[in-house]
Design an enzyme around this catalytic site. Structure first.
Site, PDB file in Angstrom:
ATOM      1  N   ARG B   7      38.479  46.721  38.057  1.00  0.00           N
ATOM      2  CA  ARG B   7      39.052  45.911  39.153  1.00  0.00           C
ATOM      3  C   ARG B   7      38.544  46.389  40.515  1.00  0.00           C
ATOM      4  O   ARG B   7      38.450  45.611  41.456  1.00  0.00           O
ATOM      5  CB  ARG B   7      40.574  45.908  39.098  1.00  0.00           C
ATOM      6  CG  ARG B   7      41.225  47.272  39.204  1.00  0.00           C
ATOM      7  CD  ARG B   7      42.747  47.146  39.135  1.00  0.00           C
ATOM      8  NE  ARG B   7      43.380  48.442  38.931  1.00  0.00           N
ATOM      9  CZ  ARG B   7      44.507  48.816  39.518  1.00  0.00           C
ATOM     10  NH1 ARG B   7      45.124  48.019  40.359  1.00  0.00           N
ATOM     11  NH2 ARG B   7      45.024  49.997  39.263  1.00  0.00           N
ATOM     12  N   SER B  33      46.736  45.113  43.817  1.00  0.00           N
ATOM     13  CA  SER B  33      46.445  45.400  42.408  1.00  0.00           C
ATOM     14  C   SER B  33      45.093  44.859  41.964  1.00  0.00           C
ATOM     15  O   SER B  33      44.365  45.525  41.243  1.00  0.00           O
ATOM     16  CB  SER B  33      47.539  44.800  41.520  1.00  0.00           C
ATOM     17  OG  SER B  33      48.814  45.197  41.970  1.00  0.00           O
ATOM     18  N   GLU B  54      51.365  31.174  41.760  1.00  0.00           N
ATOM     19  CA  GLU B  54      50.023  31.072  41.182  1.00  0.00           C
ATOM     20  C   GLU B  54      49.564  29.626  41.022  1.00  0.00           C
ATOM     21  O   GLU B  54      48.370  29.323  41.155  1.00  0.00           O
ATOM     22  CB  GLU B  54      49.997  31.783  39.828  1.00  0.00           C
ATOM     23  CG  GLU B  54      50.272  33.290  39.895  1.00  0.00           C
ATOM     24  CD  GLU B  54      51.754  33.648  40.068  1.00  0.00           C
ATOM     25  OE1 GLU B  54      52.613  32.757  39.929  1.00  0.00           O
ATOM     26  OE2 GLU B  54      52.045  34.826  40.351  1.00  0.00           O
ATOM     27  N   PHE B  79      49.160  36.156  34.842  1.00  0.00           N
ATOM     28  CA  PHE B  79      49.782  35.193  35.753  1.00  0.00           C
ATOM     29  C   PHE B  79      48.822  34.066  36.141  1.00  0.00           C
ATOM     30  O   PHE B  79      49.269  33.026  36.624  1.00  0.00           O
ATOM     31  CB  PHE B  79      50.375  35.898  36.975  1.00  0.00           C
ATOM     32  CG  PHE B  79      51.362  36.975  36.600  1.00  0.00           C
ATOM     33  CD1 PHE B  79      52.348  36.714  35.660  1.00  0.00           C
ATOM     34  CD2 PHE B  79      51.286  38.244  37.156  1.00  0.00           C
ATOM     35  CE1 PHE B  79      53.246  37.702  35.277  1.00  0.00           C
ATOM     36  CE2 PHE B  79      52.171  39.238  36.777  1.00  0.00           C
ATOM     37  CZ  PHE B  79      53.159  38.976  35.838  1.00  0.00           C
ATOM     38  N   HIS B 104      44.159  43.438  35.191  1.00  0.00           N
ATOM     39  CA  HIS B 104      45.154  43.952  34.235  1.00  0.00           C
ATOM     40  C   HIS B 104      45.094  43.193  32.907  1.00  0.00           C
ATOM     41  O   HIS B 104      46.106  42.818  32.331  1.00  0.00           O
ATOM     42  CB  HIS B 104      46.569  43.870  34.817  1.00  0.00           C
ATOM     43  CG  HIS B 104      46.800  44.773  35.999  1.00  0.00           C
ATOM     44  ND1 HIS B 104      46.023  44.748  37.137  1.00  0.00           N
ATOM     45  CD2 HIS B 104      47.738  45.721  36.224  1.00  0.00           C
ATOM     46  CE1 HIS B 104      46.464  45.642  38.002  1.00  0.00           C
ATOM     47  NE2 HIS B 104      47.496  46.249  37.474  1.00  0.00           N
ATOM     48  N   ASP B 112      53.326  49.016  31.851  1.00  0.00           N
ATOM     49  CA  ASP B 112      54.074  47.838  32.294  1.00  0.00           C
ATOM     50  C   ASP B 112      54.641  47.069  31.102  1.00  0.00           C
ATOM     51  O   ASP B 112      55.632  46.371  31.221  1.00  0.00           O
ATOM     52  CB  ASP B 112      53.160  46.888  33.089  1.00  0.00           C
ATOM     53  CG  ASP B 112      53.085  47.283  34.565  1.00  0.00           C
ATOM     54  OD1 ASP B 112      53.980  48.002  35.035  1.00  0.00           O
ATOM     55  OD2 ASP B 112      52.129  46.849  35.233  1.00  0.00           O
ATOM     56  N   ARG B 162      42.896  47.228  34.447  1.00  0.00           N
ATOM     57  CA  ARG B 162      43.686  48.014  35.392  1.00  0.00           C
ATOM     58  C   ARG B 162      43.213  49.470  35.468  1.00  0.00           C
ATOM     59  O   ARG B 162      43.089  50.030  36.539  1.00  0.00           O
ATOM     60  CB  ARG B 162      45.148  48.018  34.956  1.00  0.00           C
ATOM     61  CG  ARG B 162      45.996  48.890  35.863  1.00  0.00           C
ATOM     62  CD  ARG B 162      47.392  49.155  35.303  1.00  0.00           C
ATOM     63  NE  ARG B 162      48.218  49.807  36.299  1.00  0.00           N
ATOM     64  CZ  ARG B 162      48.188  51.093  36.578  1.00  0.00           C
ATOM     65  NH1 ARG B 162      47.362  51.891  35.920  1.00  0.00           N
ATOM     66  NH2 ARG B 162      48.952  51.607  37.517  1.00  0.00           N
TER      67      ARG B 162
END
Ligand code: TPP
Ligand code: MG
Lengths: 289, 311
Positions: B7, B33, B54, B79, B104, B112, B162
């Site tokens: 990322r 993030s 989103e 998302f 992620h 998470d 991530r």
């Protein structure tokens, strides 16, 4: 902040209806929960302390004074439902479920650990007492509307309580559910908005301005109250107010401080999703003595 | 061995692209993030914050793209899926070059838990006409391929990871990468291991262990899932005669699915798919979860041995 409504102040002396905690007890419980929240996040070296600490006073008041739930029968179909829609505030949920006897102290140490009861985001398949699998924002109110409609269909007195984040309100689905709840005149659906003014990246003010949150709910036809989400008297009264509304859905916009109780986390966007280091843990624990 | 998250390669690419005034960054409260915040810090005037919304982000991006901008929109992989239908009808169907990045991706995302671990994004985006679908393996390849996206005229979906993983390409090697062309990292004749994302470094380790046991494996970084490098797979079918795919994604419909479809129709050869076997993830450390779900280096080795026996 003064609540806009009601002036009755309960004191720790005016000890309660039977079995219901006094304000002093609620405050004590909230402090224990705060310690557990900070410890969980520190141990996992990850997680979301800010939104857990802003929400915990409401959770304590709700579970200790109102929720009809039974740790010995967590799946009782006649239980009230609590839906933590901002599922990242899971440490707050685990902390109060521990106080209510659903989770052991040992269970709390499994937060974010592989195979653990306490998953990173609240999950109904993993944790007794959790009614909704969250983690994706904006879904909980729809789910709560479903459980509320089911109660009405069943002729049951059970109530659905939903907690939403203020950033979460930016999801369109929240407003789809808000509109539907009024259309169906759902009187057994109660919402708390944790108005801590911070979301993931920054203050809401910089990410997406929310303006008057209460006015938005009013515009959708909800019964609306505002309160200081850290004033235990005000929270208890808000819950009583919610329960008095039976002809339409009710929302309490609770003005809170993200990270409440730990000085360096308070009102600090960096503690939305970050763990305290060892040194910070000690400071936090001292402050939460 | 240097460890960096892919990322960060995305964030770095946006900064490098910024001299093009048509580049515009669109965010949904996850810029910290996905690393689009690297761009925001330098160019707040060309960064549009849309809050946690989103679905809105996808069509705002489409509108920008038809008005002369090159939008790069990002959030967690999972998302982006919330807006799947918006992507399908509002971006892919009219073939509008919006570049979506989902960070992620996969169970390697870690503690998470399952709500944040997308294991189906590659499959669903691959099913859309017009879409380019990528999942680069390291910092430098993510940076390079993201930069190339700015020149493409198709909508795209790029998955990043991530957690930190080994840097596989130096800048020079990365500069030779091309969207749609698999990169051969190791040459061997006994089995072809085709991997993407965080599984590429695991595949490289597996190939080393296999070679110690006298088995020579080809390792391909299939950073582009769509369009798939079909020629490469066909020639490897001749050269190696059997395949292992390795992805941090459901074994249904992703890289394994894409390779399987091509093989059965064109050049049948035995295949073993290493990936998430049709169940959701859970909380845990990323590498620990890969082991738990039989997706570690040793599982690639075992799959290679099994598939060679099926030749
Ligand atoms: C659909 C979706 N988009 C993005 C996220 C990533 N995310 C997790 S928490 C968060 C911020 C939430 O802010 P708020 O609702 O205000 O919660 P609180 O301040 O109470 O922690 C974001 C964007 C998510 N979980 N779900
Ligand atoms: Mg908030």
């Amino acid at each position: 902040m003064q609540p806009r409504w009601g002036t009755t102040v309960m004191s720790s002396e005016n000890e309660s209806k039977e079995g219901i905690s006094s304000i002093g007890e609620l405050l004590e419980t909230a402090k224990k929960c705060r310690r557990n929240i900070v410890e969980m996040v520190h141990r996992a070296n990850a997680g979301h302390p800010g939104g857990s600490l802003s929400a915990i006073d409401i959770l304590v008041a709700l579970y200790k004074t109102r929720m009809n739930v039974d740790p010995y029968n967590p799946d009782d179909p006649e239980r009230d439902r609590f839906i933590m829609s901002k599922g990242h505030a899971s440490p707050a949920v685990y902390a109060i479920l521990h106080e209510m006897g659903f989770l052991t102290a040992e269970d709390l140490t499994t937060y974010r650990v592989m195979g653990g009861v306490c998953q990173g985001h609240v999950d109904m398949k993993w944790t007794p007492g959790v009614d909704f699998s969250a983690g994706s924002l904006g879904m909980g109110l729809s789910f709560g509307l479903g459980t509320a409609l089911a109660a009405t269909l069943d002729g049951s007195p059970r109530t659905s309580y939903v907690m939403l984040g203020d950033g979460e309100l930016q999801e369109g689905q929240v407003w789809e559910a808000a509109m539907a709840a009024v259309h169906h005149e759902v009187g057994n659906l109660k919402v708390f908005v944790d108005r801590n003014r911070i979301q993931n990246d920054d203050f809401c003010e910089n990410q997406m301005r929310m303006f008057d949150v209460a006015a938005k709910w009013t515009g959708f036809g909800w019964a609306v109250h505002e309160c200081d989400g850290h004033d235990m008297n005000a929270i208890v009264e808000s819950i009583e107010w919610m329960d008095s509304i039976t002809d339409r859905p009710a929302v309490v916009v609770a003005h809170t401080i993200k990270g409440k109780g730990v000085s360096f986390m308070e009102d600090n966007p960096s503690f939305h999703g970050a763990a305290p280091n060892d040194e910070q843990l000690l400071i936090a624990m001292e402050e939460l003595e | 061995m240097t460890l960096v998250a892919s990322r960060d390669g995305y964030g770095s690419a946006l900064v490098k692209l910024a001299s093009d005034p048509e580049i515009i960054v669109v965010e949904a409260d996850l810029g910290k993030s996905t690393k689009s915040q690297n761009f925001r810090k330098l160019h707040p005037e060309r960064t549009i914050s849309l809050g946690i919304a989103e679905q809105n982000m996808m069509l705002v991006s489409a509108g920008l793209a038809t008005s002369g901008y090159k939008p790069f929109a990002s959030t967690f992989a999972i998302f982006t899926e919330r807006a799947f239908e918006q992507v399908r009808n509002g971006i892919a169907r009219p073939n509008i070059p919006v570049h979506i990045c989902g960070s992620h991706g996969g169970i390697h995302t870690g503690t998470d838990g399952s709500s944040a671990q997308s294991i189906e994004d590659l499959a669903i985006y691959r099913s859309l006409p017009n879409m380019v679908v990528m999942h680069p393996s390291d910092f430098n390849s993510t940076e390079q391929l993201t930069i190339q996206l700015a020149k493409t005229n198709s909508p795209s979906y790029t998955r990043t990871a991530r957690n930190k993983t080994p840097v596989i390409y130096d800048e020079d090697a990365a500069s030779k990468l091309q969207i749609g062309k698999g990169a051969i990292l190791v040459q061997g004749g006994d089995v072809a291991i085709i991997a993407c994302g965080v599984m590429v470094s695991k595949a490289l380790e597996a190939a080393e262990l296999l070679s110690e046991n006298g088995i020579s494996a080809t390792v391909v970084d299939m950073h582009t899932i769509k369009p798939l490098d079909r020629n490469l797979i066909s020639s490897l079918s001749e050269q190696c005669g059997c395949f292992v795919t390795a992805e941090d994604h459901s074994v249904i419909g992703g890289l394994g699915g894409a390779v399987a479809e091509h093989l059965v129709e064109n050049c049948p050869a035995p295949l073993e798919r290493v990936g998430v076997s049709d169940h959701f993830g859970q909380s845990g450390d990323g590498d620990e979860l890969l082991e738990e779900f039989s997706m570690g280096m040793s599982h690639i080795v075992a799959a290679a041995q099994r598939v060679i026996n099926r030749k």
